[in-house]
Write an enzyme that holds these catalytic residues in place. Structure first.
Site, PDB file in Angstrom:
ATOM      1  N   ASN A 197       0.857  -1.189   0.000  1.00  0.00           N
ATOM      2  CA  ASN A 197       0.000   0.000   0.000  1.00  0.00           C
ATOM      3  C   ASN A 197       0.892   1.237   0.000  1.00  0.00           C
ATOM      4  O   ASN A 197       1.883   1.288   0.734  1.00  0.00           O
ATOM      5  CB  ASN A 197      -0.870   0.000   1.271  1.00  0.00           C
ATOM      6  CG  ASN A 197      -1.559   1.333   1.509  1.00  0.00           C
ATOM      7  OD1 ASN A 197      -2.491   1.704   0.776  1.00  0.00           O
ATOM      8  ND2 ASN A 197      -1.110   2.093   2.500  1.00  0.00           N
ATOM      9  N   GLU A 198       0.538   2.215  -0.800  1.00  0.00           N
ATOM     10  CA  GLU A 198       1.274   3.487  -0.858  1.00  0.00           C
ATOM     11  C   GLU A 198       2.779   3.230  -0.766  1.00  0.00           C
ATOM     12  O   GLU A 198       3.479   3.739   0.127  1.00  0.00           O
ATOM     13  CB  GLU A 198       0.797   4.459   0.233  1.00  0.00           C
ATOM     14  CG  GLU A 198      -0.639   4.880   0.009  1.00  0.00           C
ATOM     15  CD  GLU A 198      -1.107   6.100   0.810  1.00  0.00           C
ATOM     16  OE1 GLU A 198      -0.377   6.560   1.695  1.00  0.00           O
ATOM     17  OE2 GLU A 198      -2.221   6.583   0.517  1.00  0.00           O
ATOM     18  N   GLU A 321      -8.607   4.325  -2.174  1.00  0.00           N
ATOM     19  CA  GLU A 321      -8.748   5.255  -1.036  1.00  0.00           C
ATOM     20  C   GLU A 321      -9.155   6.609  -1.582  1.00  0.00           C
ATOM     21  O   GLU A 321      -8.444   7.171  -2.435  1.00  0.00           O
ATOM     22  CB  GLU A 321      -7.435   5.397  -0.247  1.00  0.00           C
ATOM     23  CG  GLU A 321      -7.166   4.243   0.681  1.00  0.00           C
ATOM     24  CD  GLU A 321      -5.927   4.428   1.536  1.00  0.00           C
ATOM     25  OE1 GLU A 321      -5.641   5.578   1.951  1.00  0.00           O
ATOM     26  OE2 GLU A 321      -5.238   3.422   1.780  1.00  0.00           O
ATOM     27  N   GLN A 370     -13.201   6.178   5.476  1.00  0.00           N
ATOM     28  CA  GLN A 370     -13.290   4.770   5.732  1.00  0.00           C
ATOM     29  C   GLN A 370     -14.692   4.465   6.246  1.00  0.00           C
ATOM     30  O   GLN A 370     -15.453   5.380   6.556  1.00  0.00           O
ATOM     31  CB  GLN A 370     -12.239   4.367   6.740  1.00  0.00           C
ATOM     32  CG  GLN A 370     -10.803   4.613   6.237  1.00  0.00           C
ATOM     33  CD  GLN A 370      -9.737   3.927   7.090  1.00  0.00           C
ATOM     34  OE1 GLN A 370     -10.028   3.168   8.006  1.00  0.00           O
ATOM     35  NE2 GLN A 370      -8.469   4.203   6.788  1.00  0.00           N
TER      36      GLN A 370
HETATM   37  O1  AHR Z   1      -6.924   6.214   5.217  1.00  0.00           O
HETATM   38  C1  AHR Z   1      -5.901   6.659   6.042  1.00  0.00           C
HETATM   39  C2  AHR Z   1      -4.511   6.460   5.443  1.00  0.00           C
HETATM   40  O2  AHR Z   1      -4.377   7.267   4.315  1.00  0.00           O
HETATM   41  C3  AHR Z   1      -4.174   5.083   4.946  1.00  0.00           C
HETATM   42  O3  AHR Z   1      -3.735   4.245   5.960  1.00  0.00           O
HETATM   43  C4  AHR Z   1      -3.072   5.352   3.973  1.00  0.00           C
HETATM   44  O4  AHR Z   1      -2.998   4.382   2.959  1.00  0.00           O
HETATM   45  C5  AHR Z   1      -3.388   6.740   3.450  1.00  0.00           C
HETATM   46  O5  AHR Z   1      -2.283   7.559   3.472  1.00  0.00           O
END
Ligand code: AHR
Length: 517
Positions: A197-198, A321, A370
């Protein structure tokens, strides 16, 4: 020619039927029902649940011994509410959390699971009470698909491969036997699996070329029984940088179905002072909408790159996201990312849906950040209390678009909404034919002061009635609170054609979803 004639007729009758609004103040929308486009994948309305703040603990999971009403440890109120909006997909366990997550910590008897520090989010204790089995129980309860995010940043290929085997294996291997011993005989279905992720940030601060090599290495060892392979997700870029999409779509050579993308809407565009969730003025109303509408440009630019590198359109573009991100509320733990949710968030959600639906050919999955108690949440909880946010109601209203077929539409004489130097379109729209065969139209009036009228014509169908739901409120930051949980809710909406012309009245700052008959 027939269409032109009808437009002319519509313009004349509209000015007669609606004397209060000058004809040039009426926005005209023409939907073409004769040229169906891509399917709007229901996974576009996916959710994200990270081990972050009260996103999982307290928000979804309270444990079987809790005094809060629960089904095997899951909050009954939250599960019921999420089932109602037909959550199609949940991404878990992160986010940044994913790249430090050891999946073995979260299996076996709960009282024996190790406690770790959640280094990304507040440095709090993570007792691993919610792990792999609990996640699949959650998606089962919701009737949703599972999206699991693997740990590339601090994990290794064996660990990742064994997790996938633990979840999907049907052999008698030691790993599968371990799952059986832990109470689950049959394999689960993993619908999506991401490798990291990222990677450009919290996932390891890598360059795209380096990540692409690592992806190829990890992906080589991720094996499943036939027919059980998830959609494989490479962790892509953010904002207006298309380099990640470009490099990943050229350098990753196998075991990939899509590239992810993250973009958060900050009212000011500045991470240092993002703007507040409530108590903002019109300047931050319009700047938030302007910032969120950039999503369409980002998608378009990434689509151009993908169309060049992947002309057969095998790869999806997964916005896994997105959502609003505000300053932390006074007195709350800043690392928990809890924020209020207002009518502005509802408008942001609807604008993004209209964008995703227009780009449904490539945008096949997204996850709002989220699901509960974190960032642009559907649900907020306070001990045993729960409220549904304005964003929740937009997800509810847009259910009709799940797996619908998108229809092209044109907005004629589009009017804009402007404040100072910032200008955005006055109306956003999207149309589709639902799975039930009905025509659906979603509209957003971005203007917080002026009502708009929208004259609707459909090529290929005669429409005389609109029925659906409208979400609006008196204040830009109208919201639901634990004391007044139903302050912002959708209301029924009906309109009928007048002298052959269907015209919809949209109050200021509103979201409308209607079926057209
Ligand atoms: O959604 C919060 C954070 O934002 C996540 O953990 C990350 O992937 C993004 O930077």
């Amino acid at each position: 020619m027939a269409i032109l004639a009808r437009k002319w007729f519509a313009a004349v009758v509209c000015s007669l039927a609606l004397p209060a609004v000058a004809d040039d103040a009426v926005t005209r929308i023409e939907i073409d029902a004769t040229h169906p486009g891509a399917t709007i994948n229901r996974d576009i309305y996916g959710q994200f649940a990270e081990h972050l703040g009260r996103g999982i603990y307290g928000g979804i999971w309270v444990g079987e011994d809790s005094s809060i009403d629960n089904i095997h440890g899951f909050r009954t109120d939250v599960i019921k509410a999420l089932r109602k909006i037909k959550v199609p997909l949940v991404r878990w366990p992160g986010g940044c959390f994913a790249d430090e997550y050891r999946w073995r910590d979260g299996i076996g008897p709960r009282d024996k699971r190790p406690v770790r520090v959640n280094t990304n989010w507040g440095g709090v204790a993570e007792n691993n009470a919610f792990g792999t089995h609990e996640f699949f129980q959650l998606v089962d309860l919701l009737g949703a698909e599972a999206y699991v995010n693997g740990n590339l940043g601090t994990g290794n290929p064996r660990e990742m491969a064994e997790w996938l085997e633990y979840m999907t294996g049907d052999s008698d291997s030691a790993v599968v036997q371990e799952r059986r011993k832990n109470g689950r005989d049959k394999p689960w279905k993993v619908d999506y699996f991401a490798i990291g992720n990222e990677a450009w940030g919290c996932g390891g601060n890598m360059r795209p070329d380096y990540y692409a090599d690592l992806y190829n290495r990890f992906a080589t060892f991720l094996k499943t029984p036939p027919g059980a392979h998830p959609h494989m997700v490479a962790s892509g870029g953010t904002g207006d940088n298309t380099e990640w999409t470009d490099v990943l779509s050229r350098r990753i050579n196998h075991n990939i179905d899509g590239i992810s993308f993250h973009y958060y809407t900050l009212p000011t565009g500045e991470w240092g002072d993002k703007g507040n969730a409530t108590g903002f003025g019109e300047k931050q109303w319009i700047s938030t909408l302007w910032q969120t509408l950039r999503m369409e440009t980002f998608i378009r630019h990434n689509e151009q790159v993908l169309d060049k590198n992947d002309p057969d359109k095998k790869l999806g573009f997964y916005v896994d996201e997105w959502g609003t991100w505000y300053n932390p509320e006074q007195g709350r733990e800043p690392g928990f990312l809890y924020q209020q949710n207002t009518l502005r968030d509802a408008v942001v959600a609807a604008l993004n849906f209209n964008i995703f639906q227009r780009h449904a050919e490539r945008v096949r999955m997204t996850n709002i950040a989220q699901m509960v108690n974190v960032l642009q949440a559907m649900i907020l909880t306070d001990k045993d209390k729960m409220l549904l946010t304005p964003t929740y109601h937009v997800y509810d209203m847009y259910q009709v678009f799940q797996d619908a077929t998108s229809l092209p539409l044109e907005i004629e004489h589009p009017q804009s909404y402007q404040l100072g130097d910032t200008r955005v379109p006055g109306i956003s729209a999207s149309a589709a034919r639902g799975q039930d065969g009905k025509l659906y139209l979603s509209l957003v009036n971005l203007d917080p002061r002026e009502a708009r009228q929208v004259a609707v014509d459909v090529q290929g169908a005669e429409v005389t009635r609109a029925r659906g739901r409208l979400l609006t409120a008196a204040a830009m930051d109208a919201r639901n609170t634990f004391d007044a949980p139903e302050a912002v809710e959708p209301a029924g909406y009906r309109a009928s054609a007048d002298i052959g012309q269907l015209t919809l009245d949209l109050p200021p700052k509103s979201v409308l979803v209607v079926s057209l008959n």
